[in-house]
Design an enzyme around this catalytic site. Structure first.
Site, short mmCIF file in Angstrom:
data_model
loop_
_atom_site.label_atom_id
_atom_site.label_comp_id
_atom_site.label_asym_id
_atom_site.label_seq_id
_atom_site.Cartn_x
_atom_site.Cartn_y
_atom_site.Cartn_z
N MET A 22 0.80 -1.22 0.00
CA MET A 22 0.00 0.00 0.00
C MET A 22 0.84 1.27 0.00
O MET A 22 0.34 2.33 -0.36
CB MET A 22 -0.90 0.01 1.25
CG MET A 22 -1.90 -1.11 1.28
SD MET A 22 -3.12 -0.95 -0.01
CE MET A 22 -3.89 0.58 0.49
N VAL A 25 7.01 3.53 4.38
CA VAL A 25 7.17 4.25 5.64
C VAL A 25 8.61 4.71 5.74
O VAL A 25 9.54 3.89 5.70
CB VAL A 25 6.81 3.36 6.85
CG1 VAL A 25 6.99 4.15 8.15
CG2 VAL A 25 5.38 2.86 6.74
N LYS A 40 4.29 8.03 6.35
CA LYS A 40 3.74 6.94 5.55
C LYS A 40 3.09 7.51 4.32
O LYS A 40 2.12 8.28 4.41
CB LYS A 40 2.74 6.12 6.36
CG LYS A 40 2.27 4.90 5.58
CD LYS A 40 1.97 3.72 6.48
CE LYS A 40 1.88 2.44 5.70
NZ LYS A 40 1.72 1.26 6.53
N ASP A 142 -8.65 -2.62 8.92
CA ASP A 142 -7.57 -3.50 8.46
C ASP A 142 -6.72 -3.99 9.64
O ASP A 142 -5.48 -3.97 9.57
CB ASP A 142 -6.70 -2.77 7.43
CG ASP A 142 -5.86 -3.74 6.60
OD1 ASP A 142 -6.24 -4.92 6.50
OD2 ASP A 142 -4.83 -3.31 6.05
#
Length: 389
Positions: A22, A25, A40, A142
């Site tokens: 996704m 970081v 992030k 999530d």
């Protein structure tokens, strides 16, 4: 992305990123406040290449900013703090607390199986952090071992609230990395809820106890795993790990109920259960045996009565988890429990159960509610029967 310039006019990239499906970081220095933070970035281009179904629009960018504002209001020791959000070189980012430690996923991969006490404690801390977020109307969407950080001091920090919330409106409901921990209703396209987060925590708890997720493996096709969540029966954690306490098998079963209405009503309820289990670990219950129990017939009778009462305790516990301790379902079961206790000959026990019910009803509904008066009437009735014997 150009990392040579300050991000947002104040954040200086310090090292290489940790990359995921996704986003990335980056550790960074907050030059204004002189502290290390985590930046992030949501990798929009990467997501498009991986087949994200919905294009990012001005509406989603606006939503991300609103989510960041909401999450910045969450202040809890078991939630990674969100400090800011923004956009740099076309990529959206959030500024987070920098956590020294490693993910729960790393702990699970390294083995051996986590101790029961640590599992219970980390689950309690997860739920305490989640409840703080839920009170602010922020859902995680999530929860999974990768998004649970364990500090070097051994405490839980939940991460990726902002990214998870944002990703859930820009991807399909079978988004990367969530299949093993996603609630059945979310596979049907229903938006997540507090109880969906609780389901995901149940999946993580199951994996900590059993050493494997409740349904599927990381190698399985996501849609296959989704059908397992929706259709397959659940084997208790003790089926994979002998010695798991019965109460943990029980709470896992409720947390992983297919119907959201059958699950605990919120994360706080689960946290309280975990706190009680944590207190009981390593202790032995003292056996209180009456003189009558020394005869075989009385022993059999007492055992049968004890089993019935334990079954009632479990039923009340489940009803309180599902509907709340002040619900009519739970209160009705407690009345039935008290009556059966008295009818079995334990009149003082019945009076004690009614007394506790009355005090709880005072807290729930106020001192003059009819449910309070009815409960204390039960106390008087069973005390009178006890005196008459």
């Amino acid at each position: 992305m150009d990392t040579s310039k300050l991000i947002g006019g104040r954040f200086k990239i310090q090292d290489s990123p940790v990359s995921g499906a996704m986003g990335d970081v980056w550790p960074a220095e907050d030059t204004k406040l002189g502290r290390t933070v985590a930046l992030k970035f949501l990798a929009r281009q990467r997501l498009r290449q991986q087949g994200a179904l919905t294009e990012f629009t001005d509406w989603t960018v606006k939503r991300f900013g609103q989510e960041g504002v909401a999450m910045a209001r969450i202040s809890h020791p078991h939630v990674a703090h969100i400090y800011d959000s923004g956009e740099h070189d076309g990529e959206l980012y959030i500024v987070m607390e920098y956590i020294q430690g490693k993910s729960l996923a790393s702990h699970l991969k390294e083995g051996p199986t986590l101790p029961i006490e640590r599992t219970v404690r980390w689950t309690r801390e997860m739920c305490e952090g989640l409840h703080a977020a839920h009170l602010r109307k922020v859902l995680h969407h999530d929860i999974k071992p990768d998004n649970i950080m364990i500090t070097n001091g051994g405490e839980v920090k939940i991460v990726d609230f902002g990214l998870a919330s944002f990703a859930d409106v820009t991807q399909s409901h079978t988004g990367v990395g969530t299949a093993l921990y996603k609630a059945p209703e979310r596979w049907r396209g229903i938006p997540g809820s507090v109880r969906s987060d609780v389901y995901s925590v149940g999946c993580v708890l199951y994996e900590m106890l059993a050493g494997r997720p409740p349904f599927g493996t990381p190698q399985d096709d996501p849609m296959t795993v989704g059908r397992m969540h929706h259709d397959n029966s659940l084997a208790p954690p003790s089926a994979h790990r002998p010695g798991v306490p019965e109460e943990l098998d029980f709470i896992v079963r409720i947390m992983l109920a297919k119907d959201p209405g059958d699950r605990p009503r919120n994360a706080e309820t689960v946290a309280m259960v975990m706190a009680n289990i944590q207190d009981s670990l390593g202790t032995e219950d003292a056996a209180v045996v009456s003189e009558q129990a020394h005869t075989p017939g009385a022993m059999h009778s007492n055992m049968a009565h004890s089993e019935r009462m334990q079954a009632f305790d479990r039923r009340i516990f489940e009803l309180e988890l599902r509907f709340g301790p002040e619900s009519q379902e739970a209160l009705g079961a407690r009345i039935e429990h008290a009556e059966l206790t008295g009818q079995a000959g334990d009149t003082r026990g019945a009076a004690a159960l009614y007394n506790r019910l009355g005090r709880d009803c005072q807290d729930f509904f106020g001192p003059y509610d009819t449910r309070v008066l009815n409960a204390f009437e039960g106390v008087a009735r069973w005390i009178a029967r006890s005196s008459a014997r």
